[in-house]
Design an enzyme around this catalytic site. Structure first.
Site, PDB file in Angstrom:
ATOM      1  N   LYS A 314      26.405 -19.740  17.587  1.00 59.88           N
ATOM      2  CA  LYS A 314      26.553 -18.866  16.424  1.00 59.88           C
ATOM      3  C   LYS A 314      27.985 -18.938  15.882  1.00 59.88           C
ATOM      4  O   LYS A 314      28.923 -19.259  16.628  1.00 59.88           O
ATOM      5  CB  LYS A 314      26.274 -17.412  16.806  1.00 59.88           C
ATOM      6  CG  LYS A 314      24.850 -17.085  17.191  1.00 59.88           C
ATOM      7  CD  LYS A 314      24.750 -15.621  17.587  1.00 59.88           C
ATOM      8  CE  LYS A 314      23.333 -15.255  17.999  1.00 59.88           C
ATOM      9  NZ  LYS A 314      22.403 -15.254  16.860  1.00 59.88           N
ATOM     10  N   ARG A 388      12.166 -15.621  21.066  1.00 60.78           N
ATOM     11  CA  ARG A 388      10.719 -15.861  21.064  1.00 60.78           C
ATOM     12  C   ARG A 388      10.271 -16.613  22.319  1.00 60.78           C
ATOM     13  O   ARG A 388       9.118 -16.506  22.732  1.00 60.78           O
ATOM     14  CB  ARG A 388      10.326 -16.616  19.794  1.00 60.78           C
ATOM     15  CG  ARG A 388      10.905 -18.005  19.662  1.00 60.78           C
ATOM     16  CD  ARG A 388      10.886 -18.517  18.226  1.00 60.78           C
ATOM     17  NE  ARG A 388      11.824 -17.778  17.390  1.00 60.78           N
ATOM     18  CZ  ARG A 388      11.964 -17.957  16.079  1.00 60.78           C
ATOM     19  NH1 ARG A 388      11.205 -18.847  15.449  1.00 60.78           N
ATOM     20  NH2 ARG A 388      12.835 -17.255  15.389  1.00 60.78           N
TER      21      ARG A 388
END
Length: 537
Positions: A314, A388
């Site tokens: 990130k 996920r």
């Protein structure tokens, strides 16, 4: 089953967390009151309300008796406003039994429960200097007044030294005449006990409100704790101890057990960290009132204790907020414990995957193919789409229990923020259950909004080398694409809802209503409402 009870409900979570976490946020004691002589209550401040209209109207004020007209005149003289959440504090008339009166605005029209929750929460923040407040808003909606004040009184100082410059700001200034409560209350009362007496509330209403507030504060405490002090092993241990204190059955799988059991999502995501992943299972059996053949609910919450993005690193700006990436897990833990404390007549099993996503030497990579628990193979395109992967493992495991309904929640996608902003959770899943949970979320004040899973977006998850990709190559509809991925792991006969709280779980803006800065506790009350609905309560 253990059951250590105080004040009518199981031992508050704060007593357990206080021994496990480096710091917890402030709580407030909530009491029922019958409106007798205020002097007998020994309170500092009386909270009433103002409604807007052709003339300023003082409401929730019957306890004032003959003094009401004079109080209204005094409020008008100092320019008090009925704007929602606006708080004005004035000296009380002599002989009333309290030192001051605070009036909080309700806006115009007939206030609903959420308006009263928000106003009560704003007042709790503004009145941080008051040790004991009597709230007359219970005359309008006792449960909302109690919950709102309790949630609004929460503040988190962490490991900040008492007496530091940032800790010395008093809330008393914000409670002065005509002021807003936007930043009031923070750090003002961490060293003292506070309580609120809610006039018109029954003991049952106070008990329930106290349990709900404690659950919300529990989720906030977990999310607010720095990742240096809350990593999978510590998080799992804290969840287990909370569950055991509430009489739940608890199981914890460590990194070795997860690898041996084929939990490929958890082991991949957690592989880059020296602090291995965990899977926690917490079960409430539904009590004696759970009927055979009724609903059986699975809860699943994403517990990434820190998310660097892994190899798909990130940007550094604001990465510190990624301590909140376990907000879904925090809410699920708090909710299953709350189900036990309230004795809900519905069996609930929480399956909580926990991992730290780091770019270490054993980190998983873009281009890798992993095998999720249950056997599906996944081509990794982006290691920052890690939530996920651990949720999929947990969903398959949860479905092995044969639930009728499954709710998963996660700080899953930046696309949720783009689509719905920082206050509105996205609710996706099977149509009828999705719509019902979204409706219940709005009634609870958490604002969930039903969203679709378009099939053309789901097609982007097809892979030439595996059963699925973990992301699509398109930037379109990221929240729906993530839900489409999770849907692949839900058993066919299970009613399913996914709640994306990427923004709503962590407030990076100013406080509002009963919502503080930083951790919010969303969606604890949405999941509670869904459980009560399924239990028929």
């Amino acid at each position: 089953m253990t059951d250590s009870r105080t004040n009518g409900f199981a031992t508050p979570n704060s007593e357990v967390l206080g021994q496990l976490l480096p710091a917890t946020g402030t709580r407030i004691s909530i009491e029922a009151g019958d409106g007798r002589d205020l002097a007998d209550l020994g309170a500092d401040c009386l909270l009433v309300a103002l409604l807007d209209g052709d003339d300023l109207e003082l409401v929730a004020s019957s306890v004032l008796g003959d003094a009401a007209a004079g109080v209204l005149a005094q409020l008008e003289a100092v320019g008090a406003s009925a704007k929602l959440e606006k708080v004005t504090r004035i000296p009380a008339p002599e002989g009333l039994g309290v030192a001051s009166i605070a009036a909080v605005g309700l806006g115009d029209g007939d206030p609903d429960s959420e308006t009263i929750r928000r106003a009560s929460g704003a007042a709790a923040r503004a009145l941080g200097s008051a040790d004991h407040v009597v709230s007359a808003l219970g005359e309008l909606d006792a449960a909302a007044a109690a919950e709102g004040f309790g949630m609004g009184a929460y503040s988190y100082g962490g490991l900040k030294k008492k007496g530091s410059d940032s800790d010395s700001d008093s809330a008393s200034g914000a409670a002065a005449s005509g002021s807003d409560a936007d930043d009031a209350g923070a750090g003002a009362s961490e060293s003292k006990d506070r309580r609120v007496t809610v006039l018109g509330a029954s003991e049952a209403e106070v008990e329930r409100a106290a349990a709900v507030v404690d659950a919300v504060a529990t989720a906030r405490d977990f999310v607010n704790t720095a990742s240096s002090h809350l990593y999978p092993e510590v998080f799992a241990d804290a969840a287990a101890k909370l569950g055991e204190a509430a009489g739940l059955e608890v199981e914890v799988l460590d990194d070795d057990a997860l690898a041996a059991g084929g939990f490929g999502g958890l082991t991949a995501v957690g592989g880059g960290s020296v602090r291995g992943p965990r899977l926690v299972r917490m079960t409430w059996n539904g009590g004696d009132g759970a009927a055979d053949g009724a609903a059986k609910v699975a809860l699943v919450g994403k517990g990434v204790t820190f998310d660097t993005g892994g190899i798909s690193l990130k940007p550094g700006a604001n990465m510190e907020n990624m301590i909140s990436d376990m907000g879904g897990a925090a809410a699920v833990i708090a909710t299953v414990v709350l189900a036990a404390r309230l004795g809900l007549n519905v069996p609930v099993t929480a399956t909580i995957p926990m991992a730290e996503n780091m770019p270490g030497g054993r980190a998983y990579r873009p281009g890798d193919v992993i095998t999720q628990y249950g056997g599906k193979t996944i081509e990794i395109l982006n290691t920052d789409a890690e939530g996920r992967l651990i949720l999929a493992d947990a969903i398959v495991r949860a479905c092995e229990d044969g639930p009728t309904h499954l709710i998963d929640t996660a700080t899953l996608t930046g696309a949720q923020l783009v689509a719905l902003g920082g206050r509105t959770p996205g609710v996706l899943g099977t149509d009828d259950f999705r719509d019902r949970v979204a409706e219940l979320s709005r009634e609870a004040g958490e604002g969930g909004w039903a969203m679709p899973i378009p099939e053309e977006l789901a097609k982007g998850l097809k892979s030439p080398v595996a059963d699925l990709r973990n992301v699509s190559n398109s930037r379109e509809g990221g929240m729906s694409v993530a839900a489409a991925y999770l849907r692949e792991f839900v058993a066919d006969d299970v009613e399913w809802v996914h709640i994306d709280v990427a923004g709503p779980a962590f407030n990076t803006n100013s406080p509002w209503g009963y919502t503080p800065k930083r951790a919010t506790g969303v969606p604890v009350r949405t999941m509670l409402a869904a459980l009560e609905d399924l239990a028929g309560e």
